[in-house]
Motif scaffolding. Structure first.
Motif, PDB file in Angstrom:
ATOM      1  N   PRO A   1       0.807  -1.222   0.000  1.00  0.00           N
ATOM      2  CA  PRO A   1       0.000   0.000   0.000  1.00  0.00           C
ATOM      3  C   PRO A   1       0.843   1.276   0.000  1.00  0.00           C
ATOM      4  O   PRO A   1       0.463   2.266  -0.622  1.00  0.00           O
ATOM      5  N   ALA A   2       1.977   1.264   0.695  1.00  0.00           N
ATOM      6  CA  ALA A   2       2.824   2.453   0.743  1.00  0.00           C
ATOM      7  C   ALA A   2       3.320   2.826  -0.647  1.00  0.00           C
ATOM      8  O   ALA A   2       3.355   4.007  -1.012  1.00  0.00           O
ATOM      9  N   ALA A   3       3.694   1.826  -1.441  1.00  0.00           N
ATOM     10  CA  ALA A   3       4.196   2.098  -2.787  1.00  0.00           C
ATOM     11  C   ALA A   3       3.066   2.484  -3.731  1.00  0.00           C
ATOM     12  O   ALA A   3       3.213   3.391  -4.562  1.00  0.00           O
TER      13      ALA A   3
ATOM     14  N   LEU B   1       1.972   6.061  -3.199  1.00  0.00           N
ATOM     15  CA  LEU B   1       3.063   7.025  -3.103  1.00  0.00           C
ATOM     16  C   LEU B   1       2.836   8.246  -3.990  1.00  0.00           C
ATOM     17  O   LEU B   1       2.952   9.388  -3.536  1.00  0.00           O
ATOM     18  N   ILE B   2       2.499   8.023  -5.247  1.00  0.00           N
ATOM     19  CA  ILE B   2       2.373   9.147  -6.182  1.00  0.00           C
ATOM     20  C   ILE B   2       1.193  10.054  -5.816  1.00  0.00           C
ATOM     21  O   ILE B   2       1.362  11.276  -5.707  1.00  0.00           O
ATOM     22  N   PRO B   3      -0.038   9.519  -5.607  1.00  0.00           N
ATOM     23  CA  PRO B   3      -1.129  10.423  -5.216  1.00  0.00           C
ATOM     24  C   PRO B   3      -0.860  11.161  -3.915  1.00  0.00           C
ATOM     25  O   PRO B   3      -1.143  12.362  -3.805  1.00  0.00           O
ATOM     26  N   LEU B   4      -0.302  10.477  -2.917  1.00  0.00           N
ATOM     27  CA  LEU B   4      -0.028  11.132  -1.643  1.00  0.00           C
ATOM     28  C   LEU B   4       1.041  12.206  -1.789  1.00  0.00           C
ATOM     29  O   LEU B   4       0.965  13.266  -1.147  1.00  0.00           O
ATOM     30  N   THR B   5       2.014  11.958  -2.640  1.00  0.00           N
ATOM     31  CA  THR B   5       3.054  12.962  -2.862  1.00  0.00           C
ATOM     32  C   THR B   5       2.468  14.213  -3.507  1.00  0.00           C
ATOM     33  O   THR B   5       2.816  15.346  -3.135  1.00  0.00           O
TER      34      THR B   5
ATOM     35  N   LEU C   1       2.018   3.025   6.506  1.00  0.00           N
ATOM     36  CA  LEU C   1       1.503   2.141   5.459  1.00  0.00           C
ATOM     37  C   LEU C   1       2.430   0.955   5.240  1.00  0.00           C
ATOM     38  O   LEU C   1       1.971  -0.180   5.033  1.00  0.00           O
ATOM     39  N   ALA C   2       3.727   1.194   5.291  1.00  0.00           N
ATOM     40  CA  ALA C   2       4.675   0.100   5.108  1.00  0.00           C
ATOM     41  C   ALA C   2       4.618  -0.896   6.261  1.00  0.00           C
ATOM     42  O   ALA C   2       4.835  -2.101   6.060  1.00  0.00           O
ATOM     43  N   ALA C   3       4.298  -0.407   7.467  1.00  0.00           N
ATOM     44  CA  ALA C   3       4.234  -1.284   8.646  1.00  0.00           C
ATOM     45  C   ALA C   3       2.848  -1.894   8.846  1.00  0.00           C
ATOM     46  O   ALA C   3       2.642  -2.641   9.799  1.00  0.00           O
ATOM     47  N   HIS C   4       1.894  -1.532   7.966  1.00  0.00           N
ATOM     48  CA  HIS C   4       0.537  -2.066   8.019  1.00  0.00           C
ATOM     49  C   HIS C   4      -0.180  -1.677   9.326  1.00  0.00           C
ATOM     50  O   HIS C   4      -1.015  -2.432   9.822  1.00  0.00           O
ATOM     51  N   TRP C   5       0.131  -0.506   9.864  1.00  0.00           N
ATOM     52  CA  TRP C   5      -0.606  -0.020  11.022  1.00  0.00           C
ATOM     53  C   TRP C   5      -1.882   0.647  10.544  1.00  0.00           C
ATOM     54  O   TRP C   5      -1.996   1.106   9.409  1.00  0.00           O
ATOM     55  N   THR C   6      -2.851   0.729  11.422  1.00  0.00           N
ATOM     56  CA  THR C   6      -4.094   1.442  11.119  1.00  0.00           C
ATOM     57  C   THR C   6      -4.465   2.296  12.325  1.00  0.00           C
ATOM     58  O   THR C   6      -4.676   1.770  13.415  1.00  0.00           O
ATOM     59  N   THR C   7      -4.531   3.582  12.138  1.00  0.00           N
ATOM     60  CA  THR C   7      -4.926   4.510  13.184  1.00  0.00           C
ATOM     61  C   THR C   7      -5.593   5.710  12.538  1.00  0.00           C
ATOM     62  O   THR C   7      -5.147   6.168  11.463  1.00  0.00           O
TER      63      THR C   7
ATOM     64  N   LEU D   1      -5.362   8.680  13.273  1.00  0.00           N
ATOM     65  CA  LEU D   1      -4.449   9.812  13.213  1.00  0.00           C
ATOM     66  C   LEU D   1      -3.638   9.831  11.920  1.00  0.00           C
ATOM     67  O   LEU D   1      -3.155  10.883  11.502  1.00  0.00           O
ATOM     68  N   ILE D   2      -3.472   8.678  11.296  1.00  0.00           N
ATOM     69  CA  ILE D   2      -2.851   8.599   9.966  1.00  0.00           C
ATOM     70  C   ILE D   2      -3.980   8.273   8.997  1.00  0.00           C
ATOM     71  O   ILE D   2      -4.184   7.136   8.589  1.00  0.00           O
ATOM     72  N   TRP D   3      -4.731   9.298   8.652  1.00  0.00           N
ATOM     73  CA  TRP D   3      -5.977   9.081   7.900  1.00  0.00           C
ATOM     74  C   TRP D   3      -5.763   8.508   6.509  1.00  0.00           C
ATOM     75  O   TRP D   3      -6.641   7.786   6.015  1.00  0.00           O
ATOM     76  N   PRO D   4      -4.651   8.756   5.793  1.00  0.00           N
ATOM     77  CA  PRO D   4      -4.522   8.115   4.484  1.00  0.00           C
ATOM     78  C   PRO D   4      -4.473   6.596   4.546  1.00  0.00           C
ATOM     79  O   PRO D   4      -4.717   5.933   3.529  1.00  0.00           O
ATOM     80  N   ALA D   5      -4.160   6.044   5.723  1.00  0.00           N
ATOM     81  CA  ALA D   5      -4.109   4.591   5.857  1.00  0.00           C
ATOM     82  C   ALA D   5      -5.479   3.974   6.106  1.00  0.00           C
ATOM     83  O   ALA D   5      -5.603   2.744   6.121  1.00  0.00           O
ATOM     84  N   ARG D   6      -6.490   4.798   6.290  1.00  0.00           N
ATOM     85  CA  ARG D   6      -7.830   4.302   6.595  1.00  0.00           C
ATOM     86  C   ARG D   6      -8.689   4.246   5.330  1.00  0.00           C
ATOM     87  O   ARG D   6      -8.405   4.928   4.333  1.00  0.00           O
ATOM     88  N   PRO D   7      -9.767   3.450   5.323  1.00  0.00           N
ATOM     89  CA  PRO D   7     -10.669   3.397   4.171  1.00  0.00           C
ATOM     90  C   PRO D   7     -11.310   4.752   3.912  1.00  0.00           C
ATOM     91  O   PRO D   7     -11.400   5.602   4.806  1.00  0.00           O
ATOM     92  N   PRO D   8     -11.794   4.992   2.687  1.00  0.00           N
ATOM     93  CA  PRO D   8     -12.345   6.305   2.342  1.00  0.00           C
ATOM     94  C   PRO D   8     -13.512   6.735   3.219  1.00  0.00           C
ATOM     95  O   PRO D   8     -13.670   7.933   3.496  1.00  0.00           O
ATOM     96  N   HIS D   9     -14.344   5.790   3.674  1.00  0.00           N
ATOM     97  CA  HIS D   9     -15.540   6.139   4.449  1.00  0.00           C
ATOM     98  C   HIS D   9     -15.324   6.011   5.957  1.00  0.00           C
ATOM     99  O   HIS D   9     -16.298   6.009   6.716  1.00  0.00           O
ATOM    100  N   ASP D  10     -14.086   5.929   6.395  1.00  0.00           N
ATOM    101  CA  ASP D  10     -13.803   5.804   7.822  1.00  0.00           C
ATOM    102  C   ASP D  10     -14.132   7.130   8.528  1.00  0.00           C
ATOM    103  O   ASP D  10     -13.545   8.172   8.221  1.00  0.00           O
TER     104      ASP D  10
END
Length: 227
Positions: A67-69, A72-76, A177-183, A185-194
């Motif tokens: 997921p991190a890779a 990467l481009i959209p988040l950048t 994202l690389a560590a597969h954490w979900t919180t 506070l790091i909203w890009p790692a969560r689903p769109p409707h979270d």
């Protein structure tokens, strides 16, 4: 001045200029504020980032990996847009502007909100080039939260360093994202409707806008030189 008034004026007198139109005069201060914050250049950069996102999605630019890779481009690009908005809080006049501009907080508020909305519009137009991971809803959440981090950085460190907030958050997001954490506070790692992630991003944006509106960018601009 009428023809009779011109005839009765003393020799060498310069006719008085016509009164400035109220509508033009009322727009002069916002226009000068936008120029001092380099907003026209910022709009060009935001349009360029939207075009870059369109190209990335249209030609399927991607990086192999998790997921991190993949994000990467959209988040950048979203990070870049947030950094552009944050840097526009830097002004060249510093204390004199804060001392004389009673409309300054309203101009800060309007500029921050308008640029955030225009950034979303530019990126949403760019998202039409292909399939955006998470869709436009996730993009709106990510952009809003990252913009909030930039505005908070501008209030704390100065407008010229407002980009550090989105950049630091981008690095944290990629690590999570690389560590597969979900919180939330790091909203890009969560689903769109979270809901939790959306609330966190909205609160950070609101805090950033409030800080810049009420306080301005820290040490914005150069201090007036002593006589």
């Amino acid at each position: 001045m009428t023809a009779a008034g011109i005839r009765n004026s003393p020799p060498g007198a310069v006719p008085a200029p016509p009164a400035t139109r109220p509508a033009v005069a009322s727009l002069r201060l916002p226009w000068l504020y936008l120029l001092s914050r380099r907003v026209p250049a910022a709009l060009g950069l935001l349009a360029g980032l939207g075009a870059l996102l369109w190209a990335a999605l249209h030609w399927h630019w991607n990086i192999a990996g998790g997921p991190a890779a993949q994000d990467l481009i959209p988040l950048t690009i979203e990070t870049g847009a947030a950094a552009v908005i944050a840097v526009t809080t830097h002004g060249p006049f510093g204390d004199p502007e804060r001392a004389t501009g009673r409309w300054l907080p309203w101009l800060r508020l309007a500029a921050a909100v308008a640029l955030t909305a225009l950034a979303f519009g530019a990126l949403a137009a760019g998202a039409a080039g292909g399939v955006l991971p998470g869709g436009t809803l996730a993009m709106l959440r990510n952009l809003a939260g990252m913009t909030g981090t930039g505005l908070l950085s501008a209030a704390a460190l100065g407008g010229a360093f407002g980009w550090t907030g989105p950049m630091a958050y981008w690095l944290a997001t990629e690590s999570v994202l690389a560590a597969h954490w979900t919180t939330p506070l790091i909203w890009p790692a969560r689903p769109p409707h979270d809901r939790g992630a959306a609330i966190c991003a909205a609160l950070v944006l609101a805090a950033g806008i409030a800080a810049v509106t009420l306080l301005g960018a820290r040490d914005s601009g150069r201090r007036a030189a002593p006589d």
